[in-house]
Design a protein around this motif. Structure first.
Motif, PDB file in Angstrom:
ATOM      1  N   THR A  26     -53.864  -6.294 -33.284  1.00 44.96           N
ATOM      2  CA  THR A  26     -53.482  -6.996 -32.174  1.00 44.96           C
ATOM      3  C   THR A  26     -52.015  -7.183 -32.358  1.00 44.96           C
ATOM      4  OG1 THR A  26     -55.851  -8.208 -32.276  1.00 44.96           O
ATOM      5  CG2 THR A  26     -54.092  -9.326 -31.323  1.00 44.96           C
ATOM      6  N   GLY A  27     -51.532  -7.227 -33.498  1.00 45.62           N
ATOM      7  CA  GLY A  27     -50.169  -7.694 -33.601  1.00 45.62           C
ATOM      8  C   GLY A  27     -49.295  -6.485 -33.184  1.00 45.62           C
ATOM      9  N   GLU A  28     -49.766  -5.489 -33.276  1.00 41.68           N
ATOM     10  CA  GLU A  28     -48.661  -4.345 -32.870  1.00 41.68           C
ATOM     11  C   GLU A  28     -48.660  -4.513 -31.154  1.00 41.68           C
ATOM     12  OE1 GLU A  28     -50.701  -0.667 -33.586  1.00 41.68           O
ATOM     13  OE2 GLU A  28     -50.714  -0.785 -35.776  1.00 41.68           O
ATOM     14  N   GLN A  29     -49.782  -4.777 -30.493  1.00 39.10           N
ATOM     15  CA  GLN A  29     -49.503  -5.087 -28.944  1.00 39.10           C
ATOM     16  C   GLN A  29     -48.869  -6.305 -28.590  1.00 39.10           C
ATOM     17  OE1 GLN A  29     -51.088  -2.980 -26.645  1.00 39.10           O
ATOM     18  NE2 GLN A  29     -51.426  -1.487 -28.383  1.00 39.10           N
ATOM     19  N   ILE A  30     -48.955  -7.336 -29.615  1.00 43.54           N
ATOM     20  CA  ILE A  30     -48.117  -8.360 -29.005  1.00 43.54           C
ATOM     21  C   ILE A  30     -46.801  -8.195 -29.373  1.00 43.54           C
ATOM     22  CG2 ILE A  30     -47.555 -10.720 -29.952  1.00 43.54           C
ATOM     23  CD1 ILE A  30     -50.548 -10.874 -30.693  1.00 43.54           C
ATOM     24  N   ARG A  31     -46.204  -7.366 -30.379  1.00 37.09           N
ATOM     25  CA  ARG A  31     -44.753  -6.996 -30.377  1.00 37.09           C
ATOM     26  C   ARG A  31     -44.654  -6.228 -29.353  1.00 37.09           C
ATOM     27  NH1 ARG A  31     -46.790  -6.996 -35.719  1.00 37.09           N
ATOM     28  NH2 ARG A  31     -47.124  -4.848 -35.741  1.00 37.09           N
ATOM     29  N   ALA A  32     -45.166  -5.359 -28.923  1.00 35.89           N
ATOM     30  CA  ALA A  32     -44.983  -4.280 -27.959  1.00 35.89           C
ATOM     31  C   ALA A  32     -44.673  -4.873 -26.387  1.00 35.89           C
ATOM     32  CB  ALA A  32     -45.586  -3.026 -28.063  1.00 35.89           C
ATOM     33  N   ASN A  33     -45.433  -5.921 -26.258  1.00 35.54           N
ATOM     34  CA  ASN A  33     -45.890  -6.314 -24.971  1.00 35.54           C
ATOM     35  C   ASN A  33     -45.521  -7.699 -24.475  1.00 35.54           C
ATOM     36  OD1 ASN A  33     -46.990  -3.762 -23.814  1.00 35.54           O
ATOM     37  ND2 ASN A  33     -48.600  -4.244 -25.643  1.00 35.54           N
ATOM     38  N   GLU A  68     -52.533 -15.406 -23.968  1.00 40.10           N
ATOM     39  CA  GLU A  68     -53.952 -15.581 -23.849  1.00 40.10           C
ATOM     40  C   GLU A  68     -54.566 -14.515 -23.030  1.00 40.10           C
ATOM     41  OE1 GLU A  68     -55.704 -18.226 -25.921  1.00 40.10           O
ATOM     42  OE2 GLU A  68     -54.321 -17.418 -27.019  1.00 40.10           O
ATOM     43  N   SER A  69     -54.050 -14.192 -21.819  1.00 37.42           N
ATOM     44  CA  SER A  69     -54.580 -13.525 -20.736  1.00 37.42           C
ATOM     45  C   SER A  69     -54.537 -12.016 -21.093  1.00 37.42           C
ATOM     46  CB  SER A  69     -53.806 -13.511 -19.548  1.00 37.42           C
ATOM     47  OG  SER A  69     -52.424 -12.891 -19.559  1.00 37.42           O
ATOM     48  N   LYS A  70     -53.916 -11.459 -22.014  1.00 40.18           N
ATOM     49  CA  LYS A  70     -53.813 -10.110 -22.465  1.00 40.18           C
ATOM     50  C   LYS A  70     -55.049  -9.752 -22.815  1.00 40.18           C
ATOM     51  CE  LYS A  70     -49.479  -9.555 -21.868  1.00 40.18           C
ATOM     52  NZ  LYS A  70     -48.721  -8.585 -20.779  1.00 40.18           N
ATOM     53  N   ASP A  71     -55.516  -8.390 -22.596  1.00 36.10           N
ATOM     54  CA  ASP A  71     -56.947  -7.788 -23.022  1.00 36.10           C
ATOM     55  C   ASP A  71     -56.954  -7.721 -24.492  1.00 36.10           C
ATOM     56  OD1 ASP A  71     -57.466  -7.412 -20.268  1.00 36.10           O
ATOM     57  OD2 ASP A  71     -56.977  -5.282 -20.383  1.00 36.10           O
ATOM     58  N   TYR A  72     -56.010  -7.371 -25.217  1.00 33.92           N
ATOM     59  CA  TYR A  72     -56.180  -7.245 -26.602  1.00 33.92           C
ATOM     60  C   TYR A  72     -56.156  -8.404 -27.248  1.00 33.92           C
ATOM     61  CZ  TYR A  72     -51.041  -7.867 -25.707  1.00 33.92           C
ATOM     62  OH  TYR A  72     -49.647  -8.210 -25.252  1.00 33.92           O
ATOM     63  N   VAL A  73     -55.578  -9.655 -26.674  1.00 33.93           N
ATOM     64  CA  VAL A  73     -55.828 -11.000 -27.267  1.00 33.93           C
ATOM     65  C   VAL A  73     -57.325 -11.431 -26.950  1.00 33.93           C
ATOM     66  CG1 VAL A  73     -55.199 -13.290 -27.178  1.00 33.93           C
ATOM     67  CG2 VAL A  73     -53.380 -11.429 -27.005  1.00 33.93           C
ATOM     68  N   ARG A  74     -57.863 -11.243 -25.939  1.00 31.19           N
ATOM     69  CA  ARG A  74     -59.138 -11.279 -25.481  1.00 31.19           C
ATOM     70  C   ARG A  74     -60.002 -10.625 -26.494  1.00 31.19           C
ATOM     71  NH1 ARG A  74     -57.780 -11.282 -19.920  1.00 31.19           N
ATOM     72  NH2 ARG A  74     -59.158  -9.341 -19.712  1.00 31.19           N
ATOM     73  N   VAL A  75     -59.678  -9.291 -26.509  1.00 29.77           N
ATOM     74  CA  VAL A  75     -60.549  -8.619 -27.700  1.00 29.77           C
ATOM     75  C   VAL A  75     -60.606  -9.390 -29.243  1.00 29.77           C
ATOM     76  CG1 VAL A  75     -60.773  -6.588 -29.197  1.00 29.77           C
ATOM     77  CG2 VAL A  75     -60.522  -6.382 -26.587  1.00 29.77           C
ATOM     78  N   PHE A  76     -59.385  -9.664 -29.625  1.00 32.71           N
ATOM     79  CA  PHE A  76     -59.208 -10.438 -30.806  1.00 32.71           C
ATOM     80  C   PHE A  76     -60.156 -11.795 -30.667  1.00 32.71           C
ATOM     81  CE2 PHE A  76     -57.143 -13.633 -33.086  1.00 32.71           C
ATOM     82  CZ  PHE A  76     -57.254 -13.392 -34.261  1.00 32.71           C
ATOM     83  N   LEU A  77     -60.028 -12.601 -29.725  1.00 26.43           N
ATOM     84  CA  LEU A  77     -60.675 -13.653 -29.740  1.00 26.43           C
ATOM     85  C   LEU A  77     -62.149 -13.616 -29.635  1.00 26.43           C
ATOM     86  CD1 LEU A  77     -58.583 -15.695 -26.882  1.00 26.43           C
ATOM     87  CD2 LEU A  77     -58.752 -15.959 -29.403  1.00 26.43           C
ATOM     88  N   SER A  78     -62.525 -12.549 -29.251  1.00 28.21           N
ATOM     89  CA  SER A  78     -64.042 -12.228 -29.156  1.00 28.21           C
ATOM     90  C   SER A  78     -64.625 -11.668 -30.540  1.00 28.21           C
ATOM     91  CB  SER A  78     -64.474 -11.268 -27.810  1.00 28.21           C
ATOM     92  OG  SER A  78     -63.890 -10.145 -28.132  1.00 28.21           O
ATOM     93  N   GLU A  79     -63.639 -10.897 -31.117  1.00 26.77           N
ATOM     94  CA  GLU A  79     -64.150 -10.314 -32.130  1.00 26.77           C
ATOM     95  C   GLU A  79     -64.059 -10.941 -33.749  1.00 26.77           C
ATOM     96  OE1 GLU A  79     -62.891  -6.055 -32.671  1.00 26.77           O
ATOM     97  OE2 GLU A  79     -63.508  -5.523 -30.752  1.00 26.77           O
TER      98      GLU A  79
END
Length: 104
Positions: A26-33, A68-79
């Motif tokens: 998740t952190g990789e995506q946050i840093r990039a996007n 919070e709206s990003k797909d990868y954050v929603r995956v983090f929150l659900s998993e």
């Protein structure tokens, strides 16, 4: 600025390893996007191997909502819950700091 401090307690060592992997992806995506995410820091707690502390600082509430709206954050929150025994969240109102370019 808008911030969060979150303390996660993992169920056991295996869960902590799974959680750390999820956090890394998740952190990789946050840093990039997420240019509006000013700080997204994850810490292990010394002497408490199952605890993780997140410090998150966003440019403003809309940057947080975008995060919070990003797909990868929603995956983090659900998993994440499969790995966790407890979660504590504090919402923070930024006052001052070093290393953060803020106009007040």
């Amino acid at each position: 600025m808008f911030g969060l401090m979150v303390r996660f307690t993992c169920k056991d060592e295996a869960a902590a390893a799974g959680f750390d992997d999820l956090v890394a992806r998740t952190g990789e995506q946050i840093r990039a996007n997420e240019p509006g995410t000013v700080i997204y820091a994850v810490h292990r707690v010394d002497g408490r191997p199952l605890e993780r502390v997140f410090y998150e600082l966003y440019r403003d509430k809309s940057a947080f909502e975008e995060h919070e709206s990003k797909d990868y954050v929603r995956v983090f929150l659900s998993e994440r819950n499969q790995y966790l025994a407890a979660t504590e969240v504090d919402r923070l109102d930024f006052v001052s700091g070093k290393g953060v370019d803020v106009e007040h």
